[in-house]
Design a protein around this motif. Structure first.
Motif, short mmCIF file in Angstrom:
data_model
loop_
_atom_site.label_atom_id
_atom_site.label_comp_id
_atom_site.label_asym_id
_atom_site.label_seq_id
_atom_site.Cartn_x
_atom_site.Cartn_y
_atom_site.Cartn_z
N ASP A 1 0.86 -1.18 0.00
CA ASP A 1 0.00 0.00 0.00
C ASP A 1 0.90 1.24 0.00
N ALA A 2 0.70 2.10 -0.99
CA ALA A 2 1.54 3.29 -1.10
C ALA A 2 1.28 4.28 0.02
N GLY A 3 0.12 4.26 0.62
CA GLY A 3 -0.18 5.19 1.71
C GLY A 3 -1.02 6.37 1.24
N LEU A 4 -1.24 7.29 2.18
CA LEU A 4 -2.11 8.45 1.95
C LEU A 4 -1.26 9.70 1.79
N PRO A 5 -1.23 10.32 0.64
CA PRO A 5 -0.43 11.54 0.45
C PRO A 5 -1.10 12.74 1.13
N PRO A 6 -0.37 13.81 1.35
CA PRO A 6 -0.95 14.98 2.00
C PRO A 6 -1.93 15.75 1.11
N VAL B 1 -18.19 8.97 -17.77
CA VAL B 1 -18.09 8.25 -16.50
C VAL B 1 -17.57 9.22 -15.44
N PRO B 2 -17.97 9.02 -14.18
CA PRO B 2 -17.56 9.97 -13.13
C PRO B 2 -16.20 9.63 -12.55
N VAL B 3 -15.67 10.59 -11.79
CA VAL B 3 -14.50 10.36 -10.94
C VAL B 3 -14.96 10.50 -9.49
N HIS B 4 -14.22 9.88 -8.57
CA HIS B 4 -14.63 9.80 -7.17
C HIS B 4 -13.50 10.28 -6.26
N ALA B 5 -13.90 10.64 -5.06
CA ALA B 5 -12.92 11.02 -4.04
C ALA B 5 -12.14 9.78 -3.61
N SER B 6 -10.83 9.84 -3.70
CA SER B 6 -10.00 8.69 -3.36
C SER B 6 -9.92 8.45 -1.86
N THR B 7 -10.23 9.48 -1.07
CA THR B 7 -10.28 9.36 0.38
C THR B 7 -11.18 10.45 0.92
N SER B 8 -11.43 10.44 2.20
CA SER B 8 -12.26 11.48 2.80
C SER B 8 -11.42 12.72 3.06
N GLY B 9 -12.04 13.89 2.97
CA GLY B 9 -11.31 15.13 3.17
C GLY B 9 -12.12 16.33 2.71
N THR B 10 -11.41 17.42 2.40
CA THR B 10 -12.04 18.69 2.03
C THR B 10 -11.55 19.13 0.66
N VAL B 11 -12.48 19.62 -0.16
CA VAL B 11 -12.12 20.16 -1.47
C VAL B 11 -11.55 21.55 -1.25
N ILE C 1 -8.72 19.59 -6.26
CA ILE C 1 -7.66 19.45 -5.27
C ILE C 1 -8.31 19.06 -3.94
N LEU C 2 -7.94 17.87 -3.44
CA LEU C 2 -8.55 17.31 -2.23
C LEU C 2 -7.48 17.17 -1.15
N THR C 3 -7.78 17.74 0.00
CA THR C 3 -6.88 17.60 1.16
C THR C 3 -7.45 16.53 2.09
N PRO C 4 -6.76 15.38 2.26
CA PRO C 4 -7.29 14.30 3.12
C PRO C 4 -7.38 14.71 4.58
N ASP C 5 -8.37 14.15 5.26
CA ASP C 5 -8.50 14.40 6.69
C ASP C 5 -7.86 13.30 7.54
N GLY C 6 -7.31 12.27 6.89
CA GLY C 6 -6.63 11.20 7.60
C GLY C 6 -7.53 10.10 8.10
N GLU C 7 -8.85 10.29 8.04
CA GLU C 7 -9.76 9.27 8.55
C GLU C 7 -10.01 8.16 7.53
N ASP C 8 -9.90 8.49 6.23
CA ASP C 8 -10.13 7.52 5.16
C ASP C 8 -11.49 6.83 5.33
N ALA C 9 -12.49 7.65 5.63
CA ALA C 9 -13.83 7.14 5.93
C ALA C 9 -14.60 6.93 4.63
N TRP C 10 -15.17 5.73 4.49
CA TRP C 10 -15.94 5.41 3.30
C TRP C 10 -17.31 6.08 3.35
N GLY C 11 -17.80 6.39 2.15
CA GLY C 11 -19.17 6.84 2.01
C GLY C 11 -20.09 5.63 1.87
N GLU C 12 -21.24 5.84 1.31
CA GLU C 12 -22.21 4.75 1.17
C GLU C 12 -21.73 3.77 0.10
#
Length: 808
Positions: A36-41, A80-90, A110-121
């Motif tokens: 797993d490459a991890g979560l970038p800033p 086709v759509p694109v999706h947020a790769s992780t949870s955070g703020t636009v 430009i998405l700044t992750p919040d570190g929680e990596d919380a899934w949506g529905e």
């Protein structure tokens, strides 16, 4: 097709034309498991990561999103759509450099992750066999799945339509390009999930046979797939290693022996080809309800300290990955997205990972030298021998370089899969694929412009057709309304009004046309023009009499807006000629002919058309006063000789006839009448005073133009300067008349008084002064003045000549 299926099940394999065997260099990354490459800033997510238009944005700056939440909407067609790769703020929505050979920018979230990596529905369906075909395709589209083999064509669009006629489903695991091992590690570690994806596709497409193609240089992957491929209609096929066997057309030819026709599609042959990573993404979308937000990326090359494969979130900056896997860069270090055959060098490291990113290659100079200087083609035909599409790369190169795209298309330029085999074997190091790419782009652009123009033409023609239809409908409505009106009027009047009007028009056209009707009568216009001419002549005569009251007056120049100078000069010359002629006629004959001449002039004046324009009342009054003074002088001169008819003529000069029309000027009639009466009375008084005293008549003459104390002053309507001039002229003429009367006798005084005094029976003029009559009076006065001068000359001659009539 059944015979072909039997041959495939029997283990038959085929081959394709050309191909090459470059160094594989796969062991650098294929021997270690996927990490797993991890979560970038920060994540840079382009809104368009597939072959087709981008969807509309669903988020704004400042929105908080969950992992897997769509950022753009999907729609009909290849969107086709694109999706947020992780949870955070636009944090921004702006253009940014994207992964493309052009190095251009595109709109990115430009998405700044919040570190929680919380899934949506997530709404997975493990019982996919209970879903309808349309719902399965919609779920695939909604998950944003596109071809992960490199073409990134929308998968739902590929499976729809003729995809339901699929007889052979091919899962492409022929990862032939050097260095890349993403599919190899995927098949080794996720073979069970790949089989679940194949079962979803079997339910969707219902093929008769499913083939999994794998090169023989991936033994571990072949073993894992064979162990999980328990279905009877699923076969794992191992094929010899050769580049570019991973191309869709080459894979079909290897496994089935059939060639896709030029310009055709495999689906038209009943064959569907999907990359193994795409099949895995379909399983995750349908069974687990997860959209495509990450993929396996190979990080390899001798510049990496820890090469290998990693699960990377889409939108991860390449720079962060290079640092994460400890890149040890050289001077001018290259980073290639893709393999060494079909990849491209990135313009800089702040480019995001996208759906088409399968490898990041950072070779050293010793490992992969940069391409050398392009040299001239030596026509060795090595490129044609290596071409897997059986094309003529050398000819395509010449025509592409010369931009002769018509001939290049005739040589099947678009059948080129851009594998780079021709450039690999070229001894002149000519970048043949780059020429082909440029030619394809130019042709696509030209076609797009042509299609755009054609659509515009069709819209214009449709618009014109609509206008014509609307015009025809409008005319039909008008005709119907007119018919209804005619019908109603016919019922009311018993006659069709339109027919009656047409009959009248026809009768009028057929009737003979009179000459008067063809040629309009311009008599009124001519009369008005003549009246204006006479009025102008009258004004010139009045001004000439005012400026030079001598025997030969010079007409004063009027303003350019009122009188033409040439016409004024002509009028003055005519007046002088007439005066001279009248004087000569009076000298040759007797004074008895004078009244006739004067009468003719007055009669001519009476016959002229009346003026319709306005006259300055001051100038008209001055002209009238001068005329009366000259008439008095003429009467006195004529009285010395024998002029019994003179008083009548003089009266006719200043007294309008009973039948003459009233003058048309705007002078007050009462004031004009009073001024005329005062002038006549003073003239008579001056004549009487001249008869009683010879030289002392000058004061009396001065009183001609000086009103008595109790009389109203007529100068209120006259210009003071012009009045003074007129008074001086009157005094001089009165003095001269008095002297002439003293030399002869005063017997003519009654006649003179009668010349300027209207008879008791004559009416007092109360109308306004007519400028034409004033001009006539002035002309008569000049004629009489000249005649008086001639008479005075005769008297002097008689006195000096003893033989004259006077001596006898």
């Amino acid at each position: 097709m059944q015979h072909l299926l039997e041959r495939i099940k029997a283990g038959n394999l085929w081959d394709f034309h050309g191909g090459i065997h470059p160094p594989e260099n796969k062991d650098q990354s294929s021997l270690t498991p996927v990490v797993d490459a991890g979560l970038p800033p920060q994540l840079i997510i382009p809104v368009r990561q597939h072959a087709g238009p981008a969807g509309d944005l669903l988020v704004q700056v400042g929105d908080k999103v969950k992992k897997g939440q769509p950022l753009t909407r999907y729609d009909k067609g290849r969107i086709v759509p694109v999706h947020a790769s992780t949870s955070g703020t636009v944090t921004a929505i702006e253009p940014h450099t994207v992964a493309h050979p052009s190095g251009l920018e595109d709109l990115c979230v430009i998405l700044t992750p919040d570190g929680e990596d919380a899934w949506g529905e997530r709404n997975g369906r493990a019982d996919y066999w209970n879903l309808e075909r349309g719902e399965l395709l919609e779920r695939i589209q909604q998950a944003g799945i596109a071809g992960l083999g490199g073409a990134v064509f929308p998968t739902h669009s590929k499976l729809d339509g003729r995809g339901q006629l699929t007889e052979i489903l091919i899962v492409n695991g022929l990862e032939c390009e050097p260095y890349i091992t993403t599919d190899d590690r995927l098949m080794q570690e996720y073979a069970d999930e790949i089989m679940d994806g194949i079962r979803v596709l079997k339910h969707l497409l219902k093929p008769k046979l499913t083939l999994i193609g794998v090169e023989d240089n991936k033994p571990a992957a072949i073993d894992e797939l064979t162990r999980h491929a328990t279905d009877e209609d699923v076969l794992v096929k191992s094929v010899p290693t050769k580049y570019p066997s991973g191309g869709a057309k080459q894979t079909i030819e290897l496994l089935t022996g059939r060639q896709v026709p030029k310009g055709g599609r495999a689906v038209d042959m009943g064959i569907m080809v999907l990359n193994v990573a795409t099949v895995f993404a379909i399983k995750r979308a349908i069974v687990d309800g997860e959209p495509l937000i990450s993929r396996i990326v190979t990080l390899t090359g001798n510049a990496f300290k820890k090469p290998g494969n990693a699960w990377v979130l889409l939108g991860t900056p390449v720079r962060w990955l290079l640092q994460r896997f400890e890149l040890q860069p050289e001077a001018d270090q290259r980073v290639i997205m893709g393999g060494p055959m079909m990849g491209f060098t990135l313009p800089h490291a702040m480019v995001p990972v996208v759906k088409a990113t399968n490898c990041l290659l950072s070779p050293t100079r010793a490992e992969l030298p940069p391409p050398g200087q392009e040299q001239a083609c030596i026509r060795c035909s090595a490129c044609a021998d290596a071409c897997p599409a059986n094309l003529l790369p050398q000819e395509l190169y010449w025509y592409s370089r010369a931009k002769d795209y018509d001939k290049a298309e005739k040589l099947n330029l678009f059948d080129c899969i851009e594998c780079g085999a021709c450039a690999w074997v070229c001894p002149s190091e000519i970048p043949l694929v780059q020429y082909y790419k440029i030619a394809k782009d130019d042709i696509r652009e030209t076609r797009a412009e042509h299609e755009k123009a054609e659509r515009a033409k069709q819209r214009f023609e449709a618009k014109q057709a609509r206008f014509e239809r609307e015009k025809a409908a409008r005319e039909a409505r008008h005709a119907e309304a007119a018919a209804q009106r005619r019908q109603a009027m016919t019922k009311a009047g018993g006659e069709d009004p339109v027919a009656a009007a047409l009959a009248r028009l026809k009768a009028k056209q057929e009737a003979p046309v009179s000459v008067s009707a063809e040629q309009p009568d311009n008599a009124a216009m001519a009369a008005a023009r003549e009246a204006r001419k006479q009025e102008a002549l009258a004004r010139r005569a009045a001004k000439a009499a005012e400026a030079q009251p001598q025997a030969e007056p010079v007409p004063a120049q009027e303003s350019a807006g009122e009188v033409d100078p040439k016409k004024a000069a002509i009028a003055a010359a005519l007046a002088r000629a007439k005066a001279k002629k009248a004087a000569q006629a009076a000298g040759e004959d007797n004074a008895g002919s004078e009244p006739a001449a004067v009468s003719d002039m007055v009669t001519a004046a009476a016959s002229e058309p009346a003026s319709t324009s306005e006259v300055d009342p001051k100038k008209a009054a001055i002209a009238a006063a001068i005329a009366r003074a000259k008439a008095k002088k003429a009467a006195q001169a004529v009285g010395e000789d024998n002029a019994t008819s003179e008083p009548a003529a003089a009266r006719d000069v200043v007294t309008p006839a009973a039948g003459e029309p009233a003058p048309a000027s705007e002078v007050d009639p009462k004031k004009a009448a009073i001024a005329a009466a005062i002038a006549r009375a003073k003239a008579k008084k001056a004549a009487q005073a001249a008869g009683e005293d010879n030289v002392g008549s000058e004061p009396a003459a001065r009183e001609v133009v000086t009103p008595a104390a109790g009389e109203p002053a007529p100068a209120s309507e006259v210009d003071p300067k012009k009045a003074a001039i007129a008074a001086a002229i009157a005094r001089a003429k009165a003095k001269k008349a008095a002297q002439a009367a003293g030399e002869d006798n005063a017997g003519s005084e009654p006649a003179v008084s009668e010349a300027v005094t209207p008879a008791a029976s004559e009416p007092t003029p109360t109308s306004e002064v007519d400028p034409k009559k004033a001009a006539i009076a002035a002309a008569i006065a000049r004629a009489k003045a000249k005649k008086a001068a001639a008479e005075a000359a005769k008297l002097d001659q008689r006195e000096s000549d003893p033989l004259s009539d006077k001596s006898h």
